[in-house]
Every structure is written in C-alpha cells, then in structure tokens.
Design an enzyme around this catalytic site. Structure first.
Site, PDB file in Angstrom:
ATOM      1  N   ASP A 430       0.837  -1.195   0.000  1.00  0.00           N
ATOM      2  CA  ASP A 430       0.000   0.000   0.000  1.00  0.00           C
ATOM      3  C   ASP A 430       0.878   1.253   0.000  1.00  0.00           C
ATOM      4  O   ASP A 430       2.069   1.203   0.303  1.00  0.00           O
ATOM      5  CB  ASP A 430      -0.895  -0.025   1.242  1.00  0.00           C
ATOM      6  CG  ASP A 430      -2.173   0.785   1.067  1.00  0.00           C
ATOM      7  OD1 ASP A 430      -2.322   1.441   0.016  1.00  0.00           O
ATOM      8  OD2 ASP A 430      -3.020   0.751   1.969  1.00  0.00           O
ATOM      9  N   GLU A 433       2.661   6.772  -2.597  1.00  0.00           N
ATOM     10  CA  GLU A 433       2.343   7.985  -3.360  1.00  0.00           C
ATOM     11  C   GLU A 433       2.836   9.242  -2.625  1.00  0.00           C
ATOM     12  O   GLU A 433       3.171  10.240  -3.256  1.00  0.00           O
ATOM     13  CB  GLU A 433       0.834   8.125  -3.577  1.00  0.00           C
ATOM     14  CG  GLU A 433       0.169   6.926  -4.217  1.00  0.00           C
ATOM     15  CD  GLU A 433      -0.328   5.927  -3.195  1.00  0.00           C
ATOM     16  OE1 GLU A 433      -0.717   4.825  -3.611  1.00  0.00           O
ATOM     17  OE2 GLU A 433      -0.320   6.246  -1.980  1.00  0.00           O
ATOM     18  N   ASP A 497      -9.074   3.472  -2.818  1.00  0.00           N
ATOM     19  CA  ASP A 497     -10.132   3.758  -1.846  1.00  0.00           C
ATOM     20  C   ASP A 497     -11.373   4.345  -2.512  1.00  0.00           C
ATOM     21  O   ASP A 497     -11.492   5.559  -2.703  1.00  0.00           O
ATOM     22  CB  ASP A 497      -9.613   4.723  -0.784  1.00  0.00           C
ATOM     23  CG  ASP A 497      -8.426   4.148  -0.027  1.00  0.00           C
ATOM     24  OD1 ASP A 497      -8.170   2.947  -0.159  1.00  0.00           O
ATOM     25  OD2 ASP A 497      -7.752   4.910   0.690  1.00  0.00           O
TER      26      ASP A 497
END
Length: 761
Positions: A430, A433, A497
């Site tokens: 995950d 970014e 998400d």
C-alpha cells in the site's frame, strides 16, 4: 499545463519560443540528429533565441522515438525508465528535391520536412495514413515568470521556469484512452491529466497509478519517457492536439504503431516490460479484516468458520494495517496483544488450506523499533542536511525507506523474508504515493522530483523480488496500489479507496479499464466499496462484478465485508459468483498467459476487442472478460441495465448467447435493456469462440486436465487452439486441444483431449 489564452494569446508571464525550421541535420546509422530553430528570415534571426536539438531513434520495430532538448548541460541524476532496445530495423532516406526526410521502422514512418521554415513531423502507418505529428507551432520551449525562482531584481539574469512543450495532432473523431488509472470518462478527450501519483481516492482527477502512455483510436500509442510530472492537455487547450509539457530542458516520447489496439499494447509492453504472470491460487476469493475494524484471532476464526459453514469457497485471508501495533507501522511484527501466538495462529490458518497476505507500506513510524535502526544505518530518505525526512501525515514522525540504497533494500527484504518464514504468501504494498520532493536527497543522488512517481517501482520491485526468490518465477504476487511505467512486471494492482455507492462502482470500473489500456493485465477493486457500508443491493451487484474481475477481494474501511452481515441472500450470491469464477479457471489461465505474451489485459474495454465497431469506442460501463465473454455489470438497485452487443467481424459466426440461458440470443450491433435479479447479470458468450471451463474444480489451483468442458458458440472460422495451462506453473501449457469445424460448420471435431463438448447456436 495550459500556457495559452485561446489561439492567439499567451497567459500573463508566459513566453514560448516556437521551432519552425530545421537549421541542420546529421544521419548516423539508425539515428537522425536535427537542430531546430525559430522562423529564419535572415542571419540575424540566429541570435538571442533558443534552439532545440531533436534526436530520432527506433528502439524496436514499429516504434519511433523523438527526444527534444533545449539545454543539454543539465545534470541528469535519474532515475530513468527501462526501455528495451533492438537495432537493425530502421531505414532512413532523404528526398533532396522536396527536402523531406523519411525515417521508417517497420510499418511506422516519420516524415520530417527540412525545407526552410517548413518544419513539420508526420507519423504515418504502412498504408500511408497520417496518425499524428507536429504541425505549425507545436514544438516549443516555454519560459514562465510565474515561479518562485523569478525575481525582477535580477534583471536580464532573472531565472524563469522552463518547460518543454510538444503538441501532437489529433484527427477528426479520434479518441484518446489510457494514461493509467483514471476514474472519469474512459475517453480522455477534453481532459487535463497530470501524471503525478497521489493518494486521492477514486472520485477525482488524482490517481494512484499514473502512466504517461495513451492509446489512440487511430491505431497508435504515445509513451512519454519521463518519470517526473508530465502534464497533458487532451484537446483541452488546443482542440486539435494533445499538448504535452514537462518542467525542465528535455522531453522524449515514443510513437507506438499497431494494426489493432492489441498490437499497440503488444509493442508498448515489449518496450517497457512484459506483464508478469501470477499463481493460480491468487484467482481465489480474498477476504480481509478491513481497515479500522476491531479484530483478533477469535474474530477472524469466526469469519472463516462462517465461510465453511455456508460452503463459500475462500482461498486467501488478508490482514490489513492493524495486524501491527498502532503508531508502529511498519515494524512488520504482529501485535502480540491481539495475536499472542502469531506463528501458531498463522499455522492454524494454513492448515485450513488458506494462503495469507499482510498489509505493508514503505514508511516507518518513529515509535517503531525499526526507526532507530533505519536512522543509524542511513536507510531512510534524508533532508539535505543529512537528517531523516519525517512528517506526521499518516504515521507519527514517520520516515520513508530509501530503496535507492542497496543496503536498505536488503534490510527491508530481510523483514519480508521473516514474515514469509512465518507463512505469509503475499504482501499488500500500500501507499508509495506520498513521497517528498523538496529539500530531500536520495542515497544514489536521484532527482527527488523524478523519483516521486518512480519510487513506486522500487518499492514494488523489492517486495515482488523477495516473493519470487522464495517461491519461483511468476509465483509471487503483490496487491499493489501505486505504480509507474514498467510496473506491470510486479502484479497485481487494485483500484484504491472507493466509496460504497453504485457511482463509485462505475468509476472503479472506468479506472480499471483505463489502467488496463496502459500495459497492465490484472486488476481488482474493493468489493462493496472501501469507504462506508454498502447496502445489500450494492454489495450483491459489486460481488457479481468483482468475481468477474481478474482478482477478487472483499475489503472495506470501518466495516466488515463478510456477506451474511448484509443478509443470507448475499451469501447465496457470493457462493454462485465464486463458484462460477472457479469453473472458469482454465479460461482465465489461458487468457492470462496470452496477456503475458501479448500485453492484452484480462478485462478489456470493448473497442480493444472490436476496433472496427465504432459504437464500442464510447462504452465504459461494460467490458470483455477475456476474448469470449462480455460482462455488463448492474449499476442500480432496481436491476435495470442497458448494454451494447458488439458486431463481430465474421457475420456467419452466429449470435451472442446468454451465459445463463443458451436459448437466449443477442444480435451484434444492437442495444438491449434488461432487468436482472441478483442471480444473474448480462454475461454474453461471443459467437465463433471456444470457451474452456471445468465444473469439477473446487479451487483454481486444482489439477487442470480432468473434467474439461468446451463451450463452442456459433460457427468457427477455422481451426481453434485451446491451451490448457498448468495451475502449478501458470507460464506452462500442459496440453493444446485442437477444435476443427466440419465442412458444413454445424459441428466440430476435438483432437488432443477428451472433453465434454457443448455446441451452441
């Protein structure tokens, strides 16, 4: 980035030096070097103005690259994307009469007009049709005073922010797709797209997976070979162009030709890296703890027992963030208060036949025991004063692992290996970014602005290589959120998400199809949506869609996604959908292997499969699942769905048929509106195809040869080969089955394997 105000005016503070002439050129082997300058009226025009050096190359047949450089004296600290190179296929000629230079690479050519003040570039197909090019005022260097570096007190030495600008022509009716995972309309015409990875959810222009590659309906793609911020105005500044700009002194792009959109993807993935395969077990259903829910061993065991009691096949269990202590992400240690016997518990899960996945990210919170170790040994991204770069946005005082440091990679890998020793089979990689760009430095000296997007590649590569070193080539699998060009070599990627709404379900599909037009062949979404709690109708519809994605994971944020909490009928829907996907395993494995070879995704926008049917180019609410099955998810509570049935090239092939009712036929080239209960949705079988399946399978990794069934729909155009892929080694073919149509086309013969044969239509 927009620099103009309409056709004639520039924005305040902006100046553009347009290239209009080829001053001189040099041809050397398979390379053409050009010196471009502004309009030349007399020798005085060579003074007080910039030039741009252009280099034309061809790294592979059917691909032509153009590199444009303003100032060549800049320090290049990287990083750079890997470009696979070949030689010996380019042909260069110059017509001295017309002064047009032709650069040919297989079926693609570039013609450059070198006559005085007549500069233009035209890319053409083998049929001599224009694809794109640079027409009047389309190559330029931009100077922008609207930046912090500009100070009028510096006089003539005042520094302006520079940009390289390349504008490529767009033809009448041309559609543009791709550019990574983008959640708006599938066709990018009229959009501004910035290639810059951010954690922005799925409901805005921000995206986790930005790929500077677009594919055109005219039969070509464009890859911008720049790891930093790339800005594209897709007919949103000039309605006849895609304007591409990057900050700095150079830009390079490659035009990738293809007779079909599939050919474009094949060449693009050959250029940047073939997509890797994944193990068969990964096509099972995945269940997660969800994000912020409270769970312990008892909770998890209760969920698993519920799946077994309801005959719900489950293959993978995933522990999300809170398997670790709060504030200590990532120490890569199970929270001993929640899991006092983690090793024993993982063994008990493995004894159930489950594969196991854990959530990780590339950050280390200050409270983690690993923080001091990483700080001491220089394993983190640093500030320019050599202190550790830290912030509190996500984990308190967190640092970022510097994967340009080989020692840091070894250190991080050692902790992943420890988890694999405990029985972990996969990592959900995950984040990646939120990577800083100002006031920081990397171990290898990489440019921080160019590392922002590129970092995701390094992070995923470390985790993927750790898995493959343990289990073997093509047997490792990630569940990754961020990526960059070349990331298709480290699958799988999921959509991030999303909200628990029908609209978010639709935007997730658009994002997935867009990513899979950018070189990726696998994709998943959070079934039920991540944010919020889905109503039962949405849950069931997302289950139908999610189990017809390449990978399928039940995941949420603050609420669990086990089906029975939404109603026992949700368990029934999930059971049917999971078992349908399992019986399709031979078909999925075959299509994945083709995707690995050819760069064609498992889930496909309709135009990718039917490029001659112009009606398919605007469709973004349905897709092909492999070559043979069309899926139209239901995006409303009432169950009504309107979908388009494409025209197949062979008119004699027959009609499409419903997966659920073979007597129900559909004509190509027509729209249909239907209402479906939760036991069905539009899944149509393509005419003229053979679909391999196996109802006897209990899991995707089961032995493949026993129980094979062949579903033949319509008349075959000739001999059809069906490959039976080895579930134990998904890059290997166990057997090839030949299906040959009879002379009358109404029957077929099967050679190579005994199989149950169903011949429809």
């Amino acid at each position: 980035m927009k620099f103009t105000e309409g056709m004639w005016c520039l924005q305040e503070g902006v100046s553009i030096e347009w290239m209009s002439n080829v001053e001189r050129m040099r041809v050397q082997q398979e390379t053409v070097d050009l010196l471009l300058n502004k309009l030349q009226r007399h020798r005085g025009d060579t003074l007080n103005s910039p030039t741009i050096s252009a280099k034309v190359t061809s790294p592979q047949e059917g691909v032509i690259g153009v590199k444009l450089v303003h100032w060549a004296g800049q320090v290049d600290n990287g990083p750079h994307y890997t470009i696979n190179q070949e030689t010996g296929h380019a042909k260069i000629t110059l017509d001295r009469g017309t002064k047009k230079l032709s650069y040919a690479s297989g079926p693609l050519s570039l013609t450059i007009n070198t006559a005085l003040n007549e500069l233009d570039f035209v890319f053409r197909s083998s049929e001599n049709k224009k694809l794109t090019g640079h027409s009047w005022r389309s190559i330029g260097y931009v100077r922008d005073t609207r930046s912090e570096k500009y100070n009028t007190a510096d006089g003539i030495y005042a520094e302006r922010q520079g940009y390289m600008l390349a504008e490529l022509d767009v033809g009448v009716g041309e559609k543009v797709y791709g550019l990574g995972e983008r959640f708006g309309p599938l066709a990018k015409n009229g959009q501004t797209v910035d290639i810059w990875n951010e954690d922005g959810g799925t409901s805005s222009e921000l995206a986790y997976k930005n790929i500077p590659f677009y594919i055109s309906s005219k039969g070509y793609g464009v890859f911008i070979n720049h790891p930093g911020r790339v800005s594209l105005e897709v007919q949103s500044e000039r309605t006849t162009r895609v304007n591409i700009s990057v900050p700095g002194e150079e830009i390079e792009y490659f035009v990738v030709f293809g007779e079909t959109p599939k050919d474009v993807l094949r060449r693009y993935t050959s250029l940047t890296g073939k997509p890797a395969l994944v193990p068969a077990w990964s096509y099972n259903l995945w269940l997660t703890t969800s994000f912020t829910t409270n769970y312990d061993e008892q909770t998890v065991t209760g969920f698993l027992d519920g799946f077994e009691q309801r005959d719900l096949p489950l293959g993978v269990f995933h522990f999300d963030c809170f398997w670790m202590k709060s504030y200590q992400w990532c120490d890569l240690e199970f929270d001993e208060e929640m899991f006092p016997d983690a090793l024993g518990y993982l063994k008990r899960l493995k004894d159930r036949g489950l594969r196991l996945s854990v959530w990780i990210n590339p950050y280390v919170g200050q409270a983690s025991p690993l923080f001091e170790e990483g700080k001491k040994n220089g394993y983190f991204i640093k500030r320019t004063d050599d202190s550790v770069w830290q912030w509190d946005f996500w984990q308190a005082g967190m640092a970022v692992v510097d994967f340009t440091n080989p020692a840091a990679c070894t250190w991080y890998t050692s902790h992943l290996e420890r988890l694999m020793d405990m029985g972990i089979d996969s990592f959900k990689t995950d984040f990646a970014e939120r990577i800083p760009i100002k006031g920081v430095k990397y171990h290898d000296g990489s440019d921080p602005a160019r590392m922002h997007n590129y970092y995701a590649l390094l992070y995923n590569r470390v985790a993927y290589n750790a898995l493959n070193a343990r289990v073997g080539k093509s047997q490792g699998i990630l569940f990754a959120r961020s990526t960059a060009p070349g990331g298709q070599q480290f699958p799988v990627h999921w959509g991030g998400d999303c909200e628990s709404t029908f609209e978010a379900m639709a935007e997730s599909l658009r994002g997935g199809l867009s990513l899979m037009l950018s070189g990726y062949i696998f994709w998943a979404s959070d079934i039920g949506g991540f944010e919020g709690t889905p109503p039962p109708a949405l849950y069931k519809r997302w289950v139908q869609f999610g189990l017809l994605s390449s990978h399928s994971r039940l995941h949420g944020s603050s609420s669990f996604r086990v089906p029975w909490i939404y109603g026992e009928d949700c368990s029934d829907v999930l059971r049917d959908c999971v078992k349908r996907k399992i019986l399709l395993t031979p078909y999925i494995l075959q299509e994945a292997l083709r995707g690995h070879r050819e760069g064609v995704p498992l889930m496909r926008a309709l135009f990718l499969e039917f490029p001659k049917d112009l009606n398919t180019y605007a469709v973004d609410t349905q897709y092909m699942f492999g070559s043979n099955l069309m899926v139209a998810p239901v995006f409303c509570e009432e169950g009504e769905v309107t979908f388009y049935v494409p025209q197949v090239e062979d008119e004699n092939a027959g009609n499409w048929v419903s997966w659920f009712d073979y007597a129900k036929i559909y004509e190509g080239g027509r729209w249909y509106t239907e209402t479906h209960g939760f036991d069905t949705l539009p899944i149509l079988v393509r005419p003229g195809t053979v679909t391999i399946m196996n109802h006897s399978l209990k899991a995707p990794e089961d032995p493949a040869l026993k129980g094979i069934e062949l579903l033949v729909n319509g008349k075959l155009g000739g001999e059809t080969l069906v490959e039976v892929v080895d579930p134990a080694q998904t890059g290997e073919v166990l057997k090839t089955i030949r299906i040959t149509p009879a002379a009358d086309g109404n029957s077929v013969s099967v050679e190579g394997h005994e199989a149950v044969l169903m011949h429809l239509n």
